[in-house]
Scaffold this active site. Structure first.
Site, PDB file in Angstrom:
ATOM      1  N   ASP A 225     -15.127   1.176  -0.992  1.00 46.29           N
ATOM      2  CA  ASP A 225     -15.349   0.955   0.558  1.00 46.29           C
ATOM      3  C   ASP A 225     -16.882   0.928   0.699  1.00 46.29           C
ATOM      4  OD1 ASP A 225     -15.911   1.351   3.430  1.00 46.29           O
ATOM      5  OD2 ASP A 225     -13.596   1.411   3.553  1.00 46.29           O
TER       6      ASP A 225
ATOM      7  N   GLU B 200     -10.263   3.468  -2.639  1.00 44.52           N
ATOM      8  CA  GLU B 200     -11.036   3.628  -1.073  1.00 44.52           C
ATOM      9  C   GLU B 200     -11.280   4.948  -0.640  1.00 44.52           C
ATOM     10  OE1 GLU B 200      -7.598   4.279   2.007  1.00 44.52           O
ATOM     11  OE2 GLU B 200      -6.777   2.903   0.389  1.00 44.52           O
TER      12      GLU B 200
ATOM     13  N   HIS C 168     -12.301  -2.469   0.027  1.00 45.79           N
ATOM     14  CA  HIS C 168     -11.491  -1.839   0.949  1.00 45.79           C
ATOM     15  C   HIS C 168     -12.402  -1.911   2.422  1.00 45.79           C
ATOM     16  CE1 HIS C 168     -10.136   1.945   3.525  1.00 45.79           C
ATOM     17  NE2 HIS C 168      -9.437   1.485   3.009  1.00 45.79           N
TER      18      HIS C 168
ATOM     19  N   GLU D  57      -1.130  -0.738  -4.044  1.00 42.96           N
ATOM     20  CA  GLU D  57      -2.541  -0.027  -3.560  1.00 42.96           C
ATOM     21  C   GLU D  57      -2.204   1.650  -3.750  1.00 42.96           C
ATOM     22  OE1 GLU D  57      -5.483   0.560   0.118  1.00 42.96           O
ATOM     23  OE2 GLU D  57      -4.839  -1.471  -0.447  1.00 42.96           O
TER      24      GLU D  57
ATOM     25  N   ASP E 270       0.779  -1.263  -0.116  1.00 43.16           N
ATOM     26  CA  ASP E 270      -0.040   0.022   0.109  1.00 43.16           C
ATOM     27  C   ASP E 270       0.681   1.240   0.022  1.00 43.16           C
ATOM     28  OD1 ASP E 270      -2.063   1.948   0.358  1.00 43.16           O
ATOM     29  OD2 ASP E 270      -2.745   1.037   2.041  1.00 43.16           O
TER      30      ASP E 270
ATOM     31  N   HIS F  27      -0.781   4.202  -0.174  1.00 45.30           N
ATOM     32  CA  HIS F  27      -1.433   5.003   0.372  1.00 45.30           C
ATOM     33  C   HIS F  27      -1.519   6.431   0.118  1.00 45.30           C
ATOM     34  CE1 HIS F  27      -3.124   6.141   4.499  1.00 45.30           C
ATOM     35  NE2 HIS F  27      -3.642   4.851   4.591  1.00 45.30           N
TER      36      HIS F  27
END
Length: 382
Positions: free
Chosen positions: A257, A235, A284, A209, A183, A185
């Site tokens: 999500d 996400e 997510h 990700e 990730d 992020h």
């Protein structure tokens, strides 16, 4: 049947739950939250409740259309997340009313179990070998880690070497028959992402990700074209329209999500849209048990499902409540050999421990994500 009461509960470690009650005694639960802005979403649910009180809870699509489009100003994470939690609760009621699990209402199950992964490390990943070994011993078949903490706009050799060393250590601990996801992020700039992905490619991640922040979705095509690693994002994308440019850029995995992207009603459509682009679906969910149950109900009925995030033991929960603390029976969400088996109880199929939720709400929480800065004092992505 009519909706006669809607309540919200601010529960540790950083969640918001929603309870929708009917005049016939059926109750549905949802999880509407923006992590770090739970109180704002709570206010949005209260406003949206003005429309829902007195309405038939089984007209889910009608309510979704009105809640998402009835206001002249639409979209955004707060409104979409408030609607998401309400939508989950309405599907929960519908399943109970019809005596069927939500996945049956979505067309029926296409799988007997859903693969899940475990988080390792935290926002500043350090030595990960022991944690990986624990998950391997517990039967997990996949883990995910943050590639780095704060990241320079153009990473130094030391930063790149640190990312590579962590990926190498995790791959060595996992072996070749388990998966590792990385990730970023949204912490990487475009030049940073271009440097990092080739460096970690030899360790064959399941996915990378959020290599870029969602505002730079128009640049994802450059990342996708330069790597064989499946690129994942989503996400912080809240509807089908938001996912379309990411899919057109060639992402391999979408990660909506269930508590942000409009709930079950919208996420099932996002998954279908992704399928037309040959993309896989990996919801997510670093959240609570209601969001996870809703995610799994969609996963059980979605052909292009890849893997499910879940938050047991995640670093955000340290010192607070964990995933199963608010369910009366943890059995449906139990992980066996890296999977959660499909269950067929009506609705979302979990029993929320209402007394525990009300106790937690009495204490509440004020969780906020950290704000990071670079050495020169400028803002850094968290």
């Amino acid at each position: 049947m009519k909706i006669d009461k809607i309540e919200t509960f601010l529960v540790a470690p950083r969640w918001l739950f929603c309870r929708v009650a009917t005049d016939e005694g059926l109750v549905g639960w949802g999880e509407p939250v923006v992590e770090g802005r739970a109180e704002v979403v709570r206010a949005a649910v209260e406003v949206l409740s003005e429309y829902l009180l007195g309405e038939d809870p089984l007209r889910i699509e009608q309510h979704w259309q009105v809640l998402t489009k009835g206001g002249f100003y639409r979209g955004g994470p707060v409104l979409s997340s408030a609607i998401a939690g309400i939508d989950q609760a309405l599907w929960d009621i519908a399943g109970q009313a019809y005596g069927a699990p939500v996945h049956a209402l979505l067309g029926g199950a296409v799988r007997d179990k859903a693969r899940v992964y475990a988080w390792i490390g935290g926002d500043e990943p350090g030595e990960l070998n022991d944690t990986v070994a624990e998950h391997v011993a517990a039967g997990m078949t996949a883990v995910k880690m943050n590639a780095s903490g704060r990241l320079s706009p153009v990473p130094t050799s030391a930063e790149i070497d640190g990312i590579v060393a962590r990926a190498a250590a995790v791959r060595a601990a996992l072996g070749d028959d388990r998966d590792m996801a990385i990730d970023l992020h949204g912490r990487a700039s475009l030049p940073a992402a271009r440097m990092i992905l080739p460096a970690v490619a030899p360790f064959r991640p399941l996915l990378v990700e959020e290599p870029l922040v969602p505002e730079q979705t128009h640049l994802l095509g450059e990342i996708v074209r330069q790597t064989s690693i499946p690129v994942a994002t989503g996400e912080r994308i809240y509807d089908r329209a938001g996912f379309l440019p990411a899919l057109q850029a060639g992402v391999s995995v979408v990660q909506p999500d269930l508590s942000h992207a409009g709930g079950i009603s919208e996420v099932r459509r996002i998954a279908a849209l992704a399928e037309t682009y040959g993309a896989l679906f990996a919801p997510h969910c670093p959240l609570g048990p209601i969001a996870l149950a809703a995610s799994l109900q969609v996963a059980f009925a979605t052909p292009n499902f890849l893997i499910q995030e879940q938050s047991m033991g995640i670093h955000y929960h340290r010192g607070g409540a964990d995933l199963l603390d608010y369910v009366a029976d943890p059995a449906p969400l139990r992980i066996v050999e890296g999977h959660i088996a499909r269950w067929d109880a009506p609705g979302l199929g979990i029993t929320v421990d209402e007394a525990a939720v009300r106790r937690a709400d009495a204490a509440g929480h004020a969780w906020r994500n950290p704000v990071w800065r670079h050495d020169d004092g400028s803002f850094a992505e968290w």
